[in-house]
Write a protein that holds these residues in place. Structure first.
Motif: not given
Length: 101
Positions: A1-12, A83-99
């Motif tokens: 699993m991939q995880i994006l960690a955004i670290m920011t300096g604490a206030d002050g 936490p990140l997951r694979n981007f599968d949003g483009l699968e609709a481009l290859f979907a059979d419109p009859w199914i």
């Protein structure tokens, strides 16, 4: 699993606050880079902090490991973990419109 960690300096916190931690932090980063946890890393340009892409078995595993980083352990940096997951949003481009979905 991939995880994006955004670290920011604490206030002050300012750059001089980080200097005493630099060598220990860099050793910890190097150890986790060599061990495969850290995959990519950048410094932020908009404020104090860094961005990491981490590879681990779970979000909980990363939460257990982060306190090993001195700047996080001692409250100089605050980490937002996404936490990140694979981007599968483009699968609709290859979907059979009859199914029916």
């Amino acid at each position: 699993m991939q995880i994006l960690a955004i670290m920011t300096g604490a206030d002050g916190r300012t750059e001089p606050d980080f200097l005493p931690y630099q060598m220990e932090e860099e050793r910890t980063v190097w150890r986790h880079w060599k061990g495969g946890l850290l995959r990519q890393m950048w410094f932020r340009t908009d404020r104090l902090g860094a961005i990491f892409i981490l590879e681990a078995e779970s979000l909980e595993a990363v939460e257990r490991i982060l306190p090993e980083f001195p700047m996080i352990r001692d409250g100089l940096l605050v980490a937002d973990l996404i936490p990140l997951r694979n981007f599968d949003g483009l699968e609709a481009l290859f979907a059979d419109p009859w199914i029916a979905r």
